[in-house]
Scaffold this motif. Structure first.
Motif, PDB file in Angstrom:
ATOM      1  N   PHE A  38      61.328 -23.030  12.783  1.00  0.00           N
ATOM      2  CA  PHE A  38      60.655 -23.312  14.049  1.00  0.00           C
ATOM      3  C   PHE A  38      59.758 -24.543  13.937  1.00  0.00           C
ATOM      4  CE2 PHE A  38      61.018 -18.537  14.989  1.00  0.00           C
ATOM      5  CZ  PHE A  38      62.208 -18.727  15.681  1.00  0.00           C
ATOM      6  N   ALA A  39      59.112 -24.697  12.787  1.00  0.00           N
ATOM      7  CA  ALA A  39      58.245 -25.863  12.590  1.00  0.00           C
ATOM      8  C   ALA A  39      59.065 -27.149  12.611  1.00  0.00           C
ATOM      9  CB  ALA A  39      57.482 -25.734  11.276  1.00  0.00           C
ATOM     10  N   ILE A  40      60.165 -27.170  11.875  1.00  0.00           N
ATOM     11  CA  ILE A  40      61.018 -28.361  11.830  1.00  0.00           C
ATOM     12  C   ILE A  40      61.567 -28.672  13.217  1.00  0.00           C
ATOM     13  CG2 ILE A  40      63.210 -29.267  10.938  1.00  0.00           C
ATOM     14  CD1 ILE A  40      62.619 -27.702   8.348  1.00  0.00           C
ATOM     15  N   ALA A  41      62.022 -27.629  13.932  1.00  0.00           N
ATOM     16  CA  ALA A  41      62.565 -27.829  15.280  1.00  0.00           C
ATOM     17  C   ALA A  41      61.498 -28.309  16.250  1.00  0.00           C
ATOM     18  CB  ALA A  41      63.182 -26.531  15.786  1.00  0.00           C
ATOM     19  N   SER A  42      60.244 -27.985  15.962  1.00  0.00           N
ATOM     20  CA  SER A  42      59.144 -28.410  16.833  1.00  0.00           C
ATOM     21  C   SER A  42      58.653 -29.816  16.512  1.00  0.00           C
ATOM     22  CB  SER A  42      57.974 -27.418  16.723  1.00  0.00           C
ATOM     23  OG  SER A  42      58.377 -26.123  17.107  1.00  0.00           O
ATOM     24  N   GLY A  43      59.249 -30.452  15.488  1.00  0.00           N
ATOM     25  CA  GLY A  43      58.894 -31.824  15.163  1.00  0.00           C
ATOM     26  C   GLY A  43      57.758 -31.974  14.177  1.00  0.00           C
ATOM     27  N   TYR A  48      53.652 -26.275   8.039  1.00  0.00           N
ATOM     28  CA  TYR A  48      52.790 -25.902   9.157  1.00  0.00           C
ATOM     29  C   TYR A  48      53.255 -24.597   9.801  1.00  0.00           C
ATOM     30  CZ  TYR A  48      51.198 -30.750   8.656  1.00  0.00           C
ATOM     31  OH  TYR A  48      50.705 -31.933   8.159  1.00  0.00           O
ATOM     32  N   GLY A  49      54.553 -24.357   9.741  1.00  0.00           N
ATOM     33  CA  GLY A  49      55.073 -23.080  10.224  1.00  0.00           C
ATOM     34  C   GLY A  49      54.637 -21.932   9.333  1.00  0.00           C
ATOM     35  N   ILE A  50      54.594 -22.182   8.009  1.00  0.00           N
ATOM     36  CA  ILE A  50      54.120 -21.170   7.054  1.00  0.00           C
ATOM     37  C   ILE A  50      52.645 -20.868   7.299  1.00  0.00           C
ATOM     38  CG2 ILE A  50      53.746 -20.650   4.624  1.00  0.00           C
ATOM     39  CD1 ILE A  50      56.650 -20.641   5.300  1.00  0.00           C
ATOM     40  N   TYR A  51      51.836 -21.923   7.472  1.00  0.00           N
ATOM     41  CA  TYR A  51      50.407 -21.724   7.742  1.00  0.00           C
ATOM     42  C   TYR A  51      50.215 -20.861   8.988  1.00  0.00           C
ATOM     43  CZ  TYR A  51      49.855 -25.812   4.631  1.00  0.00           C
ATOM     44  OH  TYR A  51      49.913 -26.701   3.584  1.00  0.00           O
ATOM     45  N   PHE A  77      58.581 -21.417  21.891  1.00  0.00           N
ATOM     46  CA  PHE A  77      57.633 -22.531  21.847  1.00  0.00           C
ATOM     47  C   PHE A  77      58.280 -23.859  21.448  1.00  0.00           C
ATOM     48  CE2 PHE A  77      53.481 -19.981  21.309  1.00  0.00           C
ATOM     49  CZ  PHE A  77      53.094 -20.303  22.608  1.00  0.00           C
ATOM     50  N   VAL A  78      59.462 -23.793  20.845  1.00  0.00           N
ATOM     51  CA  VAL A  78      60.063 -24.992  20.245  1.00  0.00           C
ATOM     52  C   VAL A  78      60.149 -26.182  21.208  1.00  0.00           C
ATOM     53  CG1 VAL A  78      62.215 -25.948  19.327  1.00  0.00           C
ATOM     54  CG2 VAL A  78      61.272 -23.840  18.374  1.00  0.00           C
ATOM     55  N   PRO A  79      60.798 -26.052  22.387  1.00  0.00           N
ATOM     56  CA  PRO A  79      60.895 -27.220  23.270  1.00  0.00           C
ATOM     57  C   PRO A  79      59.542 -27.695  23.786  1.00  0.00           C
ATOM     58  CG  PRO A  79      61.747 -25.255  24.352  1.00  0.00           C
ATOM     59  CD  PRO A  79      61.516 -24.896  22.935  1.00  0.00           C
ATOM     60  N   LEU A  82      57.774 -29.481  20.716  1.00  0.00           N
ATOM     61  CA  LEU A  82      58.460 -30.737  20.424  1.00  0.00           C
ATOM     62  C   LEU A  82      58.119 -31.787  21.472  1.00  0.00           C
ATOM     63  CD1 LEU A  82      60.477 -32.391  18.766  1.00  0.00           C
ATOM     64  CD2 LEU A  82      62.309 -31.434  20.183  1.00  0.00           C
ATOM     65  N   GLY A  83      58.094 -31.380  22.734  1.00  0.00           N
ATOM     66  CA  GLY A  83      57.731 -32.311  23.801  1.00  0.00           C
ATOM     67  C   GLY A  83      56.323 -32.852  23.636  1.00  0.00           C
ATOM     68  N   ILE A  84      55.379 -31.989  23.228  1.00  0.00           N
ATOM     69  CA  ILE A  84      53.994 -32.422  23.033  1.00  0.00           C
ATOM     70  C   ILE A  84      53.897 -33.371  21.841  1.00  0.00           C
ATOM     71  CG2 ILE A  84      51.657 -31.635  22.459  1.00  0.00           C
ATOM     72  CD1 ILE A  84      52.308 -29.050  23.976  1.00  0.00           C
ATOM     73  N   VAL A  85      54.607 -33.035  20.755  1.00  0.00           N
ATOM     74  CA  VAL A  85      54.581 -33.905  19.572  1.00  0.00           C
ATOM     75  C   VAL A  85      55.151 -35.287  19.909  1.00  0.00           C
ATOM     76  CG1 VAL A  85      55.550 -34.251  17.260  1.00  0.00           C
ATOM     77  CG2 VAL A  85      54.648 -32.006  17.908  1.00  0.00           C
ATOM     78  N   LEU A  86      56.252 -35.307  20.637  1.00  0.00           N
ATOM     79  CA  LEU A  86      56.865 -36.593  20.995  1.00  0.00           C
ATOM     80  C   LEU A  86      55.982 -37.400  21.935  1.00  0.00           C
ATOM     81  CD1 LEU A  86      60.590 -35.482  21.582  1.00  0.00           C
ATOM     82  CD2 LEU A  86      59.646 -36.720  19.605  1.00  0.00           C
TER      83      LEU A  86
END
Length: 576
Positions: A38-43, A48-51, A77-79, A82-86
């Motif tokens: 999920f962390a990788i897919a979120s960008g 950070y997903g582990i944390y 939460f992924v899309p 990811l949108g916020i990170v981008l």
């Protein structure tokens, strides 16, 4: 709050702890590959997903409103993330998550948890299915090993990227992805108690190291080594300008987090025959999302699949969620360096299966086949989720559902002209009794059903004033089935009182509606003496207001008393 928390562990024993320990370990094993995926897919980086998993997981279990809830990063939460990170970057994502946590706490403090029941099911299924499509298609590049792919917020732009870079397909990558996918699919049939995603990652990683070393991209080549250390506390730079810029994303995170966590808690209630505290759950989710960003974690919420796994594994209390978090932390500290060898191709099938399972495809097709207003809401929400954003999708879906519901309420005939059915012993009021040859010229009786709100108020007024021909002297309004009246309904009711040239009698008014009419002044305008508990009482009074000269020779015989009235032998005394 301390008393409430202790109540959750009443009668807790060593046997309960053993069950919680086992279920916590099982859920922890399930959560680790999902957290990184999920962390990788979120960008963001996988650690950070582990944390998020161990910090938010422990916090939600301790302070949430469900005994069995497992919290952490989720596919829904992924899309959004990811949108916020981008659009804003990782640092702003942390602040947006913290702000979302504050909003969730406020929602809990103001007792908004029960509002989840007012979100129509077609809306939740529509955006969930839309999110599943985004997640699934978002993993095609990693599954095929495509290179030089640029991520976009727009779905069509991402699909265009895939088509443009299909020539860069990596067959080694495809083999690894297929191995992992095959293991994930067959493990539940062979060894259902062992997480297929974890076994899939291990087997596909070993194959990649032994046979395809250096041929497939891994977590290490893409994100660097995962540190086996505790996350560092860091307070984000909070400025008014950043708050203004991120209030929209924070609101979206809070709303989706609240919806998903409460849906997960409802699922847990159904599986365990218990009942969660929705407002307390929102506060727990809020606290988790306040604390997690301070250590680099991404937004979290209740995870339906992991919560169900927790229950099926024998969990008895929130201790299982705490154990799950501690286990993930220990794995980070002891085995993090080995995770760098995991191929990205191994992560893609995990998310694809998650997307497939969360797609609600059976419910989606069921609602679609109904070809009803719900079908329209479902399709619109789904398409807007995929092609625009979740925010727009939910807003439009809710508004459309409200409009269609209002239209249905307006279309339902809720006002009937009635008379007593003398063929029945109880002489119940019925609309079918009224006809041109059987209708009192001086008394009109109407039964009203349903809320007297803005959508039905005008029809109510028009029905009363336009169909009462010839104009009667007395109007009886039966309102026992009117649950509430809004200000629009009140205004149209007031118009009837002013326009009707005669006496208005009201029956069956509920205490709530009576109180509202007293506050608005309608009660006094009609007159206290003209309100009755039963229709029979109102009819007795109405007969005393009749113009007896008009009754002589009348052949309608609407009431039993008409047999005497038509002969002119009855004289009534008016009530005080």
């Amino acid at each position: 709050m301390e008393k409430l928390q202790m109540g959750r562990f009443k009668g807790y024993s060593l046997a309960h702890f053993r069950k919680d320990l086992l279920s916590g370990l099982i859920v922890g094993i399930v959560a680790i590959p999902l957290a990184m995926s999920f962390a990788i897919a979120s960008g963001v980086k996988p650690e950070y997903g582990i944390y998020t998993t161990f910090i938010a997981g422990i916090t939600i279990s301790l302070f949430g409103g469900s005994k069995y809830q497992i919290g952490g990063p989720t596919g829904a939460f992924v899309p959004i993330l990811l949108g916020i990170v981008l659009a804003y970057g990782y640092e702003d994502l942390l602040l947006a998550g913290l702000m979302a946590g504050l909003l969730l706490c406020l929602m809990g403090f103001f007792k908004l948890g029960s509002l989840i029941q007012f979100i129509p099911r077609p809306v939740t299924i529509g955006f969930t299915a839309g999110i599943a499509v985004i997640i699934f298609t978002g993993q095609i590049a990693n599954f095929l090993g495509l290179t030089e792919i640029e991520k976009h917020e727009n779905f069509i732009a991402n699909m265009r990227e895939l088509v443009m870079h299909l020539a860069t397909i990596n067959l080694y990558n495809v083999v690894i992805a297929l191995i992992c996918l095959t293991v994930i699919l067959i493990m539940p049939r062979i060894l259902p108690k062992i997480p297929g995603s974890l076994v899939g990652i291990i087997i596909s990683t070993i194959v990649a190291i032994v046979f395809f070393a250096g041929q497939v991209p891994t977590i290490g080549t893409a994100y660097g080594a995962i540190p086996n250390t505790l996350p560092q506390f860091q307070l984000p730079d909070i400025t008014w300008e950043r708050i203004e810029r991120l209030i929209g994303p924070a609101f979206v995170i809070a709303m989706l987090g609240g919806i998903e966590s409460l849906l997960s808690a409802v699922v847990a209630d159904g599986m365990t025959k218990t009942r969660h505290n929705s407002n307390k759950e929102l506060v727990g989710q809020g606290l988790a999302n306040i604390v997690t960003p301070l250590f680099g974690g991404i937004p979290a919420t209740g995870a339906i699949a992991r919560t169900a796994t927790n229950i099926k594994s024998g969990a008895t209390s929130p201790i299982s969620g705490v154990v799950h978090g501690i286990f993930v932390l220990l794995v980070l500290l002891l085995f993090a360096p080995y995770a760098s060898h995991i191929p990205l191709a191994s992560m893609a099938p995990i998310l694809m299966v998650v997307a497939w399972n969360m797609s609600e495809r059976h419910h989606f097709m069921h609602i679609l086949k109904l070809k009803s207003a719900d079908s329209l809401v479902l399709i619109v929400t789904f398409l807007l989720t995929v092609f625009t954003s979740l925010t727009i999708a939910v807003e439009v879906g809710l508004v459309l559902a409200l409009i269609l519901f209002t239209k249905q309420m307006i279309d339902i005939p809720t006002i009937f002209k009635v008379l007593p059915d003398h063929s029945r012993k109880n002489e119940k009021m019925q609309p079918y009794v009224v006809n041109t040859m059987h209708d009192c010229p001086q008394i009109s009786i109407y039964t009203m059903e349903g809320p007297l709100f803005f959508g039905a108020a005008q029809m109510f007024e028009q029905t009363i004033l336009s169909t009462a021909e010839p104009k009667p002297n007395i109007l009886i309004l039966r309102m026992s089935k009117v649950p509430f009246m809004d200000t629009t309904g009140e205004a149209y009711f007031d118009n009837i009182v002013q326009e009707f040239k005669g006496t208005i009698l009201v029956t069956g008014l509920s205490p709530r509606l009576q109180s509202a009419m007293k506050k608005s002044g309608l009660y006094d305008k009609i007159g206290k003496q003209y309100f009755f508990e039963h229709t029979g009482q109102a009819i007795d009074v109405a007969l005393r207001y009749l113009d007896n000269t008009k009754c002589i020779g009348c052949q309608h015989f609407a009431f039993r008393e008409c047999a005497q009235l038509t002969k002119g032998v009855v004289q009534w005394e008016l009530p005080d």
